[in-house]
Design a protein around this motif. Structure first.
Motif, PDB file in Angstrom:
ATOM      1  N   SER A 293     -15.010 -33.348 -23.704  1.00 15.70           N
ATOM      2  CA  SER A 293     -14.939 -31.915 -23.405  1.00 15.70           C
ATOM      3  C   SER A 293     -16.321 -31.277 -23.471  1.00 15.70           C
ATOM      4  O   SER A 293     -16.672 -30.436 -22.628  1.00 15.70           O
ATOM      5  CB  SER A 293     -14.000 -31.224 -24.397  1.00 15.70           C
TER       6      SER A 293
ATOM      7  N   LEU B 117     -11.652 -43.820 -23.901  1.00 12.50           N
ATOM      8  CA  LEU B 117     -10.473 -43.128 -24.430  1.00 12.50           C
ATOM      9  C   LEU B 117      -9.194 -43.791 -23.926  1.00 12.50           C
ATOM     10  O   LEU B 117      -8.233 -43.971 -24.679  1.00 12.50           O
ATOM     11  CB  LEU B 117     -10.512 -41.656 -24.023  1.00 12.50           C
TER      12      LEU B 117
ATOM     13  N   SER C 263     -12.231 -37.346 -27.233  1.00  8.79           N
ATOM     14  CA  SER C 263     -11.770 -36.182 -26.469  1.00  8.79           C
ATOM     15  C   SER C 263     -12.722 -35.004 -26.647  1.00  8.79           C
ATOM     16  O   SER C 263     -13.068 -34.306 -25.681  1.00  8.79           O
ATOM     17  CB  SER C 263     -10.360 -35.789 -26.902  1.00  8.79           C
TER      18      SER C 263
ATOM     19  N   LYS D  14      -9.712 -41.292 -30.983  1.00 10.22           N
ATOM     20  CA  LYS D  14      -9.282 -40.595 -29.765  1.00 10.22           C
ATOM     21  C   LYS D  14      -9.682 -39.126 -29.799  1.00 10.22           C
ATOM     22  O   LYS D  14     -10.132 -38.565 -28.793  1.00 10.22           O
ATOM     23  CB  LYS D  14      -7.769 -40.741 -29.592  1.00 10.22           C
TER      24      LYS D  14
END
Length: 279
Positions: A74, A220, A70, A66
């Motif tokens: 980003s 995700l 992430s 995860k």
């Protein structure tokens, strides 16, 4: 046949064995209530504990997945933001080029348009340079960052989002030179076609980045649900049924009290032998 002895009190021995068994069950039940687990250690049930421990390892590994997803998302989203700025700047540059292509334009006006054009061109370089997240930039450099986020708990699979270089004179902006200008009518006319191509290329690159970001976000979400399912499975294996254990606790406490009384009665049987001797 039964016999009476002051050396061996069979009744007390049986009562003590039963009381010890009750106390052991009571200790087990109290441990389950205190911890909330039916299998709290390998001694409770070795096979179930091993299975649960393996699943805990998987669940903890999914935390790293995860985090990787992430970070990757980003990084891509920062590149998308910068790419959108580049696209907007190209649209403004085309507007300036189109105005400068007017044959009736005087020298001062064309010079002013060229200054604006150069300023917009330089802003593209700044936007690309600053499109960085955690040291990764998908738009700038000879080898811009390609995102390869973890996709599963054992690291054998990744989700890849390719870099989309947007430096001047490279990648999507291959035709737009670092010193591009519209200081003449002919240069401005030629620049219109160059900018049209650049706008199309940047739009295509942004489309790929957007698809990659969506793939990362979707995975995700899936990993989050998968981790929840694994955690529920672990709970099904090791968690105690507290309602059942509470009811059992009440029964065992009553049984313990009765056991204590039974042992007390059995211990008194030896003293009754004194009556046979007139005591």
């Amino acid at each position: 046949m039964p016999y009476n002895s002051v050396n061996t009190n069979v009744g007390a021995m049986v009562a003590l064995q039963n009381l010890n068994a009750t106390n052991a069950e009571l200790a087990t039940t109290q441990s389950r209530i205190n911890t909330g687990k039916r299998v709290g250690s390998v001694k409770d049930n070795g096979a179930i504990w091993a299975i649960a421990q393996n699943q805990r390892a998987t669940s903890n590994s999914l935390n790293a997945v995860k985090e990787s997803l992430s970070r990757g998302q980003s990084t891509v989203d920062v590149a998308i933001s910068a790419g959108e700025s580049v696209s907007d700047l190209l649209v403004l540059m085309k507007e300036k080029a189109l105005a400068a292509a007017d044959t009736t334009l005087d020298t001062n006006s064309r010079s002013a348009l060229n200054d604006d054009f150069i300023s917009l061109r330089d802003q593209i370089a700044k936007a690309v340079k600053n499109a960085e997240f955690n040291g990764a930039n998908m738009l700038k450099g000879v080898s811009p960052t390609t995102v390869a986020a973890l996709a599963n708990a054992d690291g054998s699979s990744t989700i890849t989002v390719l870099a989309q270089p947007m430096d001047l004179a490279t990648g999507a902006l291959a035709g737009l030179a670092v010193d591009a200008s519209i200081n003449t009518q002919s240069a401005a006319s030629a620049m219109i076609g160059t900018l049209n191509t650049a706008i199309i290329n940047v739009s295509s690159a942004l489309s790929k980045l957007g698809t990659g970001s969506k793939a990362l976000a979707s995975h995700l979400s899936f990993i989050g649900k998968l981790q929840d399912t694994v955690d529920v499975g672990i709970g099904n294996l090791v968690d105690a049924d507290l309602a059942k254990e509470s009811a059992k606790l009440q029964a065992l406490q009553t049984k313990q009290q009765l056991g204590v009384q039974a042992l007390s009665i059995a211990n008194q049987s030896s003293s009754s032998l004194l009556s046979l001797f007139g005591r």
